[in-house]
Design an enzyme around this catalytic site. Sequence first.
Site, mmCIF file in Angstrom:
data_model
loop_
_atom_site.group_PDB
_atom_site.id
_atom_site.type_symbol
_atom_site.label_atom_id
_atom_site.label_comp_id
_atom_site.label_asym_id
_atom_site.label_seq_id
_atom_site.Cartn_x
_atom_site.Cartn_y
_atom_site.Cartn_z
ATOM 1 N N THR A 123 0.862 -1.182 0.000
ATOM 2 C CA THR A 123 0.000 0.000 0.000
ATOM 3 C C THR A 123 0.897 1.229 0.000
ATOM 4 O O THR A 123 1.625 1.483 0.962
ATOM 5 C CB THR A 123 -0.907 0.016 1.241
ATOM 6 O OG1 THR A 123 -1.693 -1.183 1.263
ATOM 7 C CG2 THR A 123 -1.844 1.217 1.213
ATOM 8 N N LYS A 153 -6.877 0.867 -3.395
ATOM 9 C CA LYS A 153 -6.434 0.280 -2.133
ATOM 10 C C LYS A 153 -6.520 1.310 -1.008
ATOM 11 O O LYS A 153 -6.874 0.979 0.126
ATOM 12 C CB LYS A 153 -5.007 -0.249 -2.264
ATOM 13 C CG LYS A 153 -4.465 -0.906 -0.990
ATOM 14 C CD LYS A 153 -5.288 -2.121 -0.585
ATOM 15 C CE LYS A 153 -4.832 -2.736 0.742
ATOM 16 N NZ LYS A 153 -3.508 -3.363 0.687
ATOM 17 N N LYS A 198 0.227 4.075 9.082
ATOM 18 C CA LYS A 198 0.717 4.427 7.747
ATOM 19 C C LYS A 198 -0.418 4.623 6.748
ATOM 20 O O LYS A 198 -0.491 5.647 6.061
ATOM 21 C CB LYS A 198 1.657 3.339 7.227
ATOM 22 C CG LYS A 198 2.031 3.477 5.745
ATOM 23 C CD LYS A 198 2.870 2.319 5.249
ATOM 24 C CE LYS A 198 2.120 1.013 5.128
ATOM 25 N NZ LYS A 198 1.329 0.916 3.876
#
Length: 301
Positions: A95, A171, A239
């Site tokens: 990702t 995503k 993150k």
Amino acid sequence: MKVAVIGLGAMGMGIATSSLRCGLDTVGCDVSETQCAAFAKAGGGVAATPADAALDADCLAVVVVNQDQTEAVLLGDNGAASALPKGAVVLGCATVPPAYARDVSARLEAMGLLYLDAPISGGAIKAASGQLSVMGSGTPEAYARARPFLDAVAEKVFELGAEAGPGSTMKMVNQLLAGVHIATAMEAIALGIKSGLNAETVFEVITASAGNSWMFENRVPHVLDNDYAPKSAVDIFVKDLGIVLETGKREGFPLPVSAAAHQQFLAAKAMGLGREDDSAVIKVFAALSGIELPDGKDKDA
């Protein structure tokens, strides 16, 4: 077809073993000697560096955590990109910000390589069974080159565009929902406990009711079992929700619910829980409210 899988964590190991099971010549590479030994025991090849793994590979999957690790294994010291034969395809499965996916795609294409922006979803169980979802975007040539590998590891391959970027964008949207769902699932269980309900009973009722979600059903058992060994760590959503919020800032788009969820993951990280399972965000609510979490010994009590 020779396949290299860089990163043999929970997802990468499943991907590599699924590839191997389907008859593809598969080599793995990881910084963990334990993970490399486990893959070798499963019958796979093991390489010491990404460059070694890339030699003669037709397809290389980068299954690491973030942009920095992707950059390092592809273009850092002993990086895979310079060792790949011309025309090989690289699948970026981490990702990462969509802008980075576009940037690394351009650099690899300048080296004569194909790139598929290919973030994955489904968790370790689906990775191990070859049933992942791939949110892909890239050229028809990249898809064609990667097809035998994709057939081996994925149940669904979504073709979202003819260039890098849309895959990582999709995503990002998925991770927005996943992170929010985990945070709210833990908030809900914590409120139930604080209000006098049995956690196991809350789980039983909600999973049969409209408030259920995939993340509630998947993550709450970790809490009930008092098992915070990381399947997906708190740090991952620090993150990933950070990527969501940075994108919102750049686009001038408000993301109030994402921001609230991000704060809970940041609070968990500040408590020293960054490497625990993402369900450990419930410990933030426990610390604030003084509730006692399930100990996993008697879920029916």
